[in-house]
Enzyme design. Structure first.
Site, PDB file in Angstrom:
ATOM      1  CB  CYS A  53      -0.960  -0.007   1.195  1.00 16.17           C
ATOM      2  SG  CYS A  53      -0.120  -0.054   2.787  1.00 16.17           S
ATOM      3  CB  THR A  54       0.171   4.873   0.119  1.00 22.09           C
ATOM      4  OG1 THR A  54      -0.923   4.703  -0.765  1.00 22.09           O
ATOM      5  CG2 THR A  54       0.931   6.154  -0.240  1.00 22.09           C
TER       6      THR A  54
END
Length: 326
Positions: A177-178
């Protein structure tokens, strides 16, 4: 060098009486020009903020002085302009919302993989690579060969797992994810669902882009970020995207050339999806934004409130002078 430091931070930790942290934290942020949003919950803290170097250093020092938040995970990037309009500290049930009770990354979590080792892992044909982010984020960029769960929110991820994944079939799973926080929750959830070998990218995409040279990278495209920059490239610099103020989705220069684009009102992704009342409201808001720009002011955020107060004070002072001269 860029003027503002953008700091994404989180820590899963038991925060009893977390509500008591809100006021002193908000006061410190406002005093040192730190904009952005921090979330507090019984499970920890999460957020992204931006300020000059001194402001970020002061905030991190304050957090590390709080015994429960000492050693907080954070990542920094940079922006030429302040990417946030407001300063907020919110109280929440979860610091990242999966919507499943009993998932606690402090007790069960997947195996962390360093950015330098990530390429070898996802190149393994036996590894099922899943992007845990939302559809509009993945549209901008993702890792080569990663599966898109086609979710609009993180809350939808458990349903994707139930409907599309099987511990017997998907024996090795790699997730990213980010900044890493969503994978803390998603890998914990998958371990609870019986998946044995579950890996996740330590520090998320942002750490990978920071540490892995572009010529060796398996990342394709840009990375969506939740601030005014909209997206960053492999050098962690602002990419060529803006945000549609109507639907809040990222748009390109090509989108802006579309007949369906109207600044602040619609874009090709949301054209025709808003009611007449909403469109009228968007147009009025855009009008106010333009008027504020002519005056050299912000339309939203703490500064805009101060500017409105100053304008009112100046008008009252002028009227007072006129009254005395009459």
């Amino acid at each position: 060098m860029s003027q503002y430091v953008v700091c994404a931070l989180y820590k899963f930790v038991e925060l009893e009486n977390y509500q008591e942290l809100r006021e002193p934290l908000l006061a410190l942020m406002e005093a040192h020009g730190v904009h952005g949003t921090l979330l507090l919950a019984s499970e920890g803290i999460n957020g992204t903020v931006a300020a000059k170097r001194e402001g970020i250093d002061t905030l991190l020092a304050w957090l590390n002085d709080e015994p429960r938040l000492n050693g907080i995970v954070y990542k920094e990037s940079y922006s030429d302009t302040q990417p946030f309009n407001r300063t907020k500290v919110k109280l929440k049930k979860e610091i990242v919302t999966l919507g499943v009770e009993g998932i606690d990354p402090r007790h069960v979590v997947g195996t962390y993989v360093k950015p330098q080792d990530w390429n070898d892992l996802i190149a393994d044909p036996e590894v099922f690579v899943v992007d845990t982010r939302n559809d509009y984020e993945i549209e901008i960029g993702t890792f080569k060969g990663a599966v898109n769960p086609n979710t609009d929110t993180f809350r939808e991820f458990p349903d994707y797992v139930k409907q599309n994944m099987d511990p017997e079939k998907h024996k090795k799973v790699a997730m990213f994810c980010t900044g890493g926080i969503r994978c803390e929750k998603s890998t914990a959830y998958m371990k609870e669902q019986g998946f044995d070998e579950v890996y996740h990218l330590e520090g998320g995409i942002l750490k990978y882009l920071e540490e892995v040279p572009e010529e060796e990278s398996m990342w394709e495209g840009d990375c969506y970020v939740f601030d005014g920059r909209v997206a960053v490239n492999h050098q962690l610099e602002k990419a060529d995207y803006d945000l549609c103020n109507a639907c809040r989705l990222p748009i390109t220069e090509e989108d802006k050339r579309s007949e369906q684009f109207e600044q602040g009102v619609s874009c090709p992704k949301c054209f025709g999806k808003h009611s007449e009342e909403q469109v009228a409201r968007f147009r009025e808001r855009e009008k106010q934004v333009s008027l504020a720009a002519v005056r050299g002011e912000q339309h939203v955020g703490g500064e805009s409130a101060k500017q409105r107060q100053q304008r009112r004070a100046e008008k009252l002072a002028k009227k007072d002078v006129q009254r005395k001269q009459a």
